[in-house]
Write an enzyme that holds these catalytic residues in place. Structure first.
Site, short mmCIF file in Angstrom:
data_model
loop_
_atom_site.label_atom_id
_atom_site.label_comp_id
_atom_site.label_asym_id
_atom_site.label_seq_id
_atom_site.Cartn_x
_atom_site.Cartn_y
_atom_site.Cartn_z
N GLY A 31 0.80 -1.22 0.00
CA GLY A 31 0.00 0.00 0.00
C GLY A 31 0.83 1.27 0.00
O GLY A 31 1.92 1.33 -0.58
N VAL A 32 0.33 2.25 0.70
CA VAL A 32 0.96 3.56 0.69
C VAL A 32 2.34 3.51 1.36
O VAL A 32 3.27 4.22 0.96
CB VAL A 32 0.00 4.62 1.31
CG1 VAL A 32 -0.10 4.50 2.80
CG2 VAL A 32 0.40 6.01 0.91
N ASP A 33 2.47 2.68 2.36
CA ASP A 33 3.74 2.52 3.09
C ASP A 33 4.85 2.07 2.13
O ASP A 33 5.93 2.69 2.06
CB ASP A 33 3.51 1.47 4.19
CG ASP A 33 4.60 1.42 5.23
OD1 ASP A 33 5.52 2.26 5.18
OD2 ASP A 33 4.54 0.53 6.10
N SER A 116 -5.52 3.54 7.51
CA SER A 116 -6.25 2.32 7.91
C SER A 116 -7.32 1.84 6.92
O SER A 116 -7.94 0.81 7.17
CB SER A 116 -6.93 2.47 9.29
OG SER A 116 -5.99 2.32 10.34
N THR A 117 -7.53 2.57 5.83
CA THR A 117 -8.67 2.19 4.97
C THR A 117 -8.30 1.24 3.84
O THR A 117 -9.14 0.92 3.00
CB THR A 117 -9.33 3.43 4.35
OG1 THR A 117 -8.41 4.04 3.44
CG2 THR A 117 -9.77 4.42 5.40
N GLY A 118 -7.04 0.78 3.82
CA GLY A 118 -6.64 -0.18 2.80
C GLY A 118 -6.60 -1.57 3.40
O GLY A 118 -7.63 -2.11 3.81
N VAL A 119 -5.42 -2.13 3.50
CA VAL A 119 -5.22 -3.47 4.05
C VAL A 119 -5.82 -3.58 5.47
O VAL A 119 -6.32 -4.64 5.85
CB VAL A 119 -3.70 -3.79 4.10
CG1 VAL A 119 -3.44 -5.11 4.78
CG2 VAL A 119 -3.13 -3.80 2.70
N TYR A 120 -5.77 -2.50 6.25
CA TYR A 120 -6.26 -2.55 7.63
C TYR A 120 -7.78 -2.56 7.73
O TYR A 120 -8.34 -2.76 8.81
CB TYR A 120 -5.66 -1.43 8.46
CG TYR A 120 -4.23 -1.71 8.95
CD1 TYR A 120 -3.52 -2.82 8.51
CD2 TYR A 120 -3.60 -0.86 9.85
CE1 TYR A 120 -2.23 -3.07 8.94
CE2 TYR A 120 -2.30 -1.11 10.30
CZ TYR A 120 -1.62 -2.22 9.85
OH TYR A 120 -0.34 -2.46 10.29
P1 ADP Z 1 -3.48 0.66 5.89
O1 ADP Z 1 -2.60 -0.54 6.17
O2 ADP Z 1 -3.32 1.76 6.95
O3 ADP Z 1 -4.89 0.29 5.62
P2 ADP Z 1 -2.93 1.03 3.03
O4 ADP Z 1 -1.71 1.54 2.42
O5 ADP Z 1 -3.30 -0.40 2.74
O6 ADP Z 1 -2.82 1.32 4.59
O7 ADP Z 1 -4.15 1.95 2.60
C1 ADP Z 1 -4.41 3.20 3.13
C2 ADP Z 1 -5.00 4.10 2.07
O8 ADP Z 1 -3.95 4.61 1.26
C3 ADP Z 1 -5.97 3.42 1.12
O9 ADP Z 1 -7.13 4.24 1.01
C4 ADP Z 1 -5.23 3.38 -0.21
O10 ADP Z 1 -6.10 3.51 -1.31
C5 ADP Z 1 -4.36 4.61 -0.08
N1 ADP Z 1 -3.14 4.62 -0.91
C6 ADP Z 1 -2.42 3.59 -1.40
N2 ADP Z 1 -1.37 4.03 -2.10
C7 ADP Z 1 -1.41 5.39 -2.05
C8 ADP Z 1 -0.63 6.45 -2.59
N3 ADP Z 1 0.47 6.22 -3.32
N4 ADP Z 1 -1.00 7.74 -2.33
C9 ADP Z 1 -2.09 8.01 -1.58
N5 ADP Z 1 -2.87 7.06 -1.05
C10 ADP Z 1 -2.55 5.77 -1.28
#
Ligand code: ADP
Length: 167
Positions: A31-33, A116-120
């Site tokens: 994801g974003v991390d 938190s709205t992706g994988v979490y």
């Molecule tokens: P978490 O583990 O906190 O849920 P994620 O990375 O899986 O984190 O998702 C968190 C949010 O970040 C999601 O809504 C996802 O769509 C969004 N996301 C993923 N990649 C990016 C990016 N490059 N820029 C901005 N938002 C992103």
């Protein structure tokens, strides 16, 4: 000022700091991390390793490597277990402590992903309400609080929610 934008947070510019939705061990991930660490380069991971860990709801700060911002605040949102395990408070804390950390470092502008709205798995509507409610509390203390939405539907949701909260 609160702004809501469609985009990739790793490409943000004209802003002091971006927030990373990290995990407690600060080891990077998907994801974003993962995207932030890939774009920032290895120096940020080295700093994260030195810091070691970050409990859910807390925030730590590093430099931003190759990104066009000065700092990255890494915060850890809750994993969604249905909502009765303290998740709303933990998500509030993640935003609140990110803002506090930013103020501590005299940061005047900050961009958030939807923590938190992706994988979490945190439900989007509830998470958006928390993200924006905490943002409104801190609005006067920053030049810009930017919410970087990764999808058109997130963008619409943030815009409508902000409209409702402002009343
Ligand atoms: P978490 O583990 O906190 O849920 P994620 O990375 O899986 O984190 O998702 C968190 C949010 O970040 C999601 O809504 C996802 O769509 C969004 N996301 C993923 N990649 C990016 C990016 N490059 N820029 C901005 N938002 C992103």
């Amino acid at each position: 000022m609160i702004t809501i934008k469609l985009g990739d947070i790793t490409l943000e510019e004209n802003i002091d700091c971006i927030v990373n939705a990290a995990n407690e061990r600060l080891v990077g991930g998907g994801g974003v991390d993962g995207a932030i660490h890939r774009a920032a380069g290895p120096s940020v991971m080295t700093e994260c390793r030195q810091i070691g860990s970050c409990p859910t709801g807390s925030a730590v700060i590093t430099s931003a490597g190759d990104l066009k911002v000065l700092h990255i605040i890494h915060t850890v949102g809750p994993i969604w277990y249905g909502g009765a395990q303290g998740e709303p408070q933990q998500l509030k804390d993640a935003y609140y402590n990110s803002f506090k950390k930013a103020l501590e470092y005299k940061i005047k502008s900050i961009a958030f992903p939807a923590i938190s709205t992706g994988v979490y798995g945190y439900p989007k509507n509830e998470a958006t309400l928390i993200a924006l409610s905490v943002g409104l509390e801190f609005e006067s203390k920053f030049d810009e609080i930017r919410y970087t939405c990764f999808s058109k539907s997130d963008l619409t949701n943030y815009q409508l929610t902000l409209h409702k909260l402002r009343g």
